[in-house]
Each structure stands twice: as C-alpha cells, then as structure tokens.
Design a protein around this motif. Structure first.
Motif, PDB file in Angstrom:
ATOM      1  N   GLN A  11       0.830  -1.208   0.000  1.00  0.00           N
ATOM      2  CA  GLN A  11       0.000   0.000   0.000  1.00  0.00           C
ATOM      3  C   GLN A  11       0.865   1.259   0.000  1.00  0.00           C
ATOM      4  N   GLN A  12       1.949   1.243   0.753  1.00  0.00           N
ATOM      5  CA  GLN A  12       2.853   2.389   0.779  1.00  0.00           C
ATOM      6  C   GLN A  12       3.522   2.575  -0.577  1.00  0.00           C
ATOM      7  N   ARG A  13       3.910   1.494  -1.211  1.00  0.00           N
ATOM      8  CA  ARG A  13       4.538   1.588  -2.530  1.00  0.00           C
ATOM      9  C   ARG A  13       3.553   2.102  -3.565  1.00  0.00           C
ATOM     10  N   TYR A  14       2.303   1.660  -3.476  1.00  0.00           N
ATOM     11  CA  TYR A  14       1.306   2.156  -4.417  1.00  0.00           C
ATOM     12  C   TYR A  14       1.073   3.647  -4.192  1.00  0.00           C
ATOM     13  N   ALA A  15       1.001   4.070  -2.942  1.00  0.00           N
ATOM     14  CA  ALA A  15       0.823   5.494  -2.640  1.00  0.00           C
ATOM     15  C   ALA A  15       2.006   6.301  -3.165  1.00  0.00           C
ATOM     16  N   THR A  16       3.214   5.777  -3.027  1.00  0.00           N
ATOM     17  CA  THR A  16       4.402   6.448  -3.565  1.00  0.00           C
ATOM     18  C   THR A  16       4.320   6.536  -5.080  1.00  0.00           C
ATOM     19  N   PHE A  17       3.868   5.476  -5.716  1.00  0.00           N
ATOM     20  CA  PHE A  17       3.689   5.444  -7.170  1.00  0.00           C
ATOM     21  C   PHE A  17       2.729   6.543  -7.619  1.00  0.00           C
ATOM     22  N   VAL A  18       1.569   6.644  -6.960  1.00  0.00           N
ATOM     23  CA  VAL A  18       0.564   7.646  -7.325  1.00  0.00           C
ATOM     24  C   VAL A  18       1.102   9.055  -7.072  1.00  0.00           C
ATOM     25  N   ASN A  19       1.772   9.272  -5.947  1.00  0.00           N
ATOM     26  CA  ASN A  19       2.335  10.590  -5.640  1.00  0.00           C
ATOM     27  C   ASN A  19       3.405  10.985  -6.653  1.00  0.00           C
ATOM     28  N   MET A  23       3.546  14.253  -9.110  1.00  0.00           N
ATOM     29  CA  MET A  23       4.672  15.186  -9.182  1.00  0.00           C
ATOM     30  C   MET A  23       5.154  15.359 -10.619  1.00  0.00           C
ATOM     31  N   VAL A  24       5.201  14.278 -11.371  1.00  0.00           N
ATOM     32  CA  VAL A  24       5.618  14.358 -12.775  1.00  0.00           C
ATOM     33  C   VAL A  24       4.621  15.212 -13.558  1.00  0.00           C
ATOM     34  N   ASP A  64       0.338  12.167 -22.420  1.00  0.00           N
ATOM     35  CA  ASP A  64      -0.453  11.009 -22.828  1.00  0.00           C
ATOM     36  C   ASP A  64       0.102   9.723 -22.233  1.00  0.00           C
ATOM     37  N   GLU A  65       1.421   9.566 -22.262  1.00  0.00           N
ATOM     38  CA  GLU A  65       2.050   8.380 -21.686  1.00  0.00           C
ATOM     39  C   GLU A  65       1.849   8.332 -20.171  1.00  0.00           C
ATOM     40  N   LEU A  66       1.916   9.483 -19.532  1.00  0.00           N
ATOM     41  CA  LEU A  66       1.684   9.548 -18.085  1.00  0.00           C
ATOM     42  C   LEU A  66       0.249   9.139 -17.757  1.00  0.00           C
ATOM     43  N   ASP A  67      -0.707   9.603 -18.556  1.00  0.00           N
ATOM     44  CA  ASP A  67      -2.099   9.223 -18.351  1.00  0.00           C
ATOM     45  C   ASP A  67      -2.308   7.733 -18.570  1.00  0.00           C
ATOM     46  N   ARG A  68      -1.622   7.174 -19.570  1.00  0.00           N
ATOM     47  CA  ARG A  68      -1.723   5.734 -19.811  1.00  0.00           C
ATOM     48  C   ARG A  68      -1.196   4.947 -18.606  1.00  0.00           C
ATOM     49  N   LEU A  69      -0.087   5.393 -18.067  1.00  0.00           N
ATOM     50  CA  LEU A  69       0.491   4.736 -16.902  1.00  0.00           C
ATOM     51  C   LEU A  69      -0.431   4.856 -15.692  1.00  0.00           C
ATOM     52  N   ARG A  70      -1.034   6.021 -15.524  1.00  0.00           N
ATOM     53  CA  ARG A  70      -1.960   6.237 -14.403  1.00  0.00           C
ATOM     54  C   ARG A  70      -3.183   5.315 -14.535  1.00  0.00           C
ATOM     55  N   LEU A  71      -3.723   5.196 -15.749  1.00  0.00           N
ATOM     56  CA  LEU A  71      -4.876   4.320 -15.965  1.00  0.00           C
ATOM     57  C   LEU A  71      -4.511   2.855 -15.738  1.00  0.00           C
ATOM     58  N   LEU A  72      -3.332   2.470 -16.167  1.00  0.00           N
ATOM     59  CA  LEU A  72      -2.873   1.105 -15.963  1.00  0.00           C
ATOM     60  C   LEU A  72      -2.704   0.811 -14.472  1.00  0.00           C
ATOM     61  N   GLY A  73      -2.148   1.768 -13.747  1.00  0.00           N
ATOM     62  CA  GLY A  73      -2.008   1.610 -12.297  1.00  0.00           C
ATOM     63  C   GLY A  73      -3.355   1.514 -11.608  1.00  0.00           C
ATOM     64  N   GLU A  79      -4.696  -5.333  -7.164  1.00  0.00           N
ATOM     65  CA  GLU A  79      -3.601  -6.305  -7.138  1.00  0.00           C
ATOM     66  C   GLU A  79      -2.322  -5.684  -6.585  1.00  0.00           C
ATOM     67  N   LEU A  80      -2.062  -4.436  -6.951  1.00  0.00           N
ATOM     68  CA  LEU A  80      -0.824  -3.784  -6.513  1.00  0.00           C
ATOM     69  C   LEU A  80      -0.803  -3.524  -5.006  1.00  0.00           C
ATOM     70  N   ILE A  81      -1.952  -3.240  -4.415  1.00  0.00           N
ATOM     71  CA  ILE A  81      -1.955  -2.956  -2.979  1.00  0.00           C
ATOM     72  C   ILE A  81      -2.148  -4.208  -2.145  1.00  0.00           C
ATOM     73  N   SER A  82      -2.417  -5.346  -2.785  1.00  0.00           N
ATOM     74  CA  SER A  82      -2.621  -6.566  -2.031  1.00  0.00           C
ATOM     75  C   SER A  82      -1.407  -7.500  -2.049  1.00  0.00           C
ATOM     76  N   ARG A  83      -0.468  -7.257  -2.931  1.00  0.00           N
ATOM     77  CA  ARG A  83       0.692  -8.146  -3.054  1.00  0.00           C
ATOM     78  C   ARG A  83       1.984  -7.358  -2.937  1.00  0.00           C
ATOM     79  N   ASP A  84       3.036  -8.104  -2.597  1.00  0.00           N
ATOM     80  CA  ASP A  84       4.358  -7.496  -2.574  1.00  0.00           C
ATOM     81  C   ASP A  84       4.805  -7.247  -4.000  1.00  0.00           C
ATOM     82  N   TRP A  85       5.451  -6.113  -4.240  1.00  0.00           N
ATOM     83  CA  TRP A  85       5.906  -5.751  -5.579  1.00  0.00           C
ATOM     84  C   TRP A  85       7.220  -6.458  -5.868  1.00  0.00           C
ATOM     85  N   ARG A  86       7.350  -6.917  -7.084  1.00  0.00           N
ATOM     86  CA  ARG A  86       8.603  -7.540  -7.518  1.00  0.00           C
ATOM     87  C   ARG A  86       9.244  -6.659  -8.559  1.00  0.00           C
TER      88      ARG A  86
END
Length: 87
Positions: A11-19, A23-24, A64-73, A79-86
C-alpha cells in the motif's frame, strides 16, 4: 502478521507510485511556461534544435504516456496494494 506487513508495504509503494505520477504531472505543467519563453530564432545556426511546435508535441506525448500509466495503475490497483511488488 507477515502478510499484514507485506500488504502495508504494498500500500505504501502504491501510494508512492501515485504521488510520483502527480509530481511528474506538475513538472510537465511547468514545461508550458518554458516552451512559451522559448525563441526558435535565438539559437545559433550551427545547432539543430527542436522547434516550439516540436516541444509542444513532445510535452503532449509525455502527458499522454503519463495518463496511460496512471490508468494502468488504477486498473491494477487492487492487485498492486494486495501483493508485494517484484522488481
């Protein structure tokens, strides 16, 4: 207990990802000011540089690429907040 710690870390990693995405986006918004100040004719003839239109196109593509990444996230948020990231 170990699963709870992994979940909290995910959950912390996902929050960091969104933040980081936010910022970008803020930085890209500031690029508009720089592009507006850019003068195509101020540079020397010995250099080949991008035009103002090219810079606007690059900025649009980056957004556009940033929006695509945000939508994918967002699509994989559960899944991202329920599992450990590899990595």
């Amino acid at each position: 207990m170990q699963i709870a710690a992994l979940n909290r870390r995910a959950q912390q990693r996902y929050a960091t990802f969104v933040n980081t995405l936010d910022m970008v986006a803020e930085v890209l918004a500031e690029v508009d000011k720089l592009i507006a100040k850019y003068d195509d004719h101020a540079m020397s003839d010995s250099w080949t540089i991008a035009s103002k239109d090219d810079l606007k196109s690059f900025r649009t593509k980056a957004f556009d690429e940033l929006d695509r990444l945000r939508l994918l996230g967002k699509k994989h948020e559960a899944e991202l907040i329920s599992r450990d990231w590899r990595f």
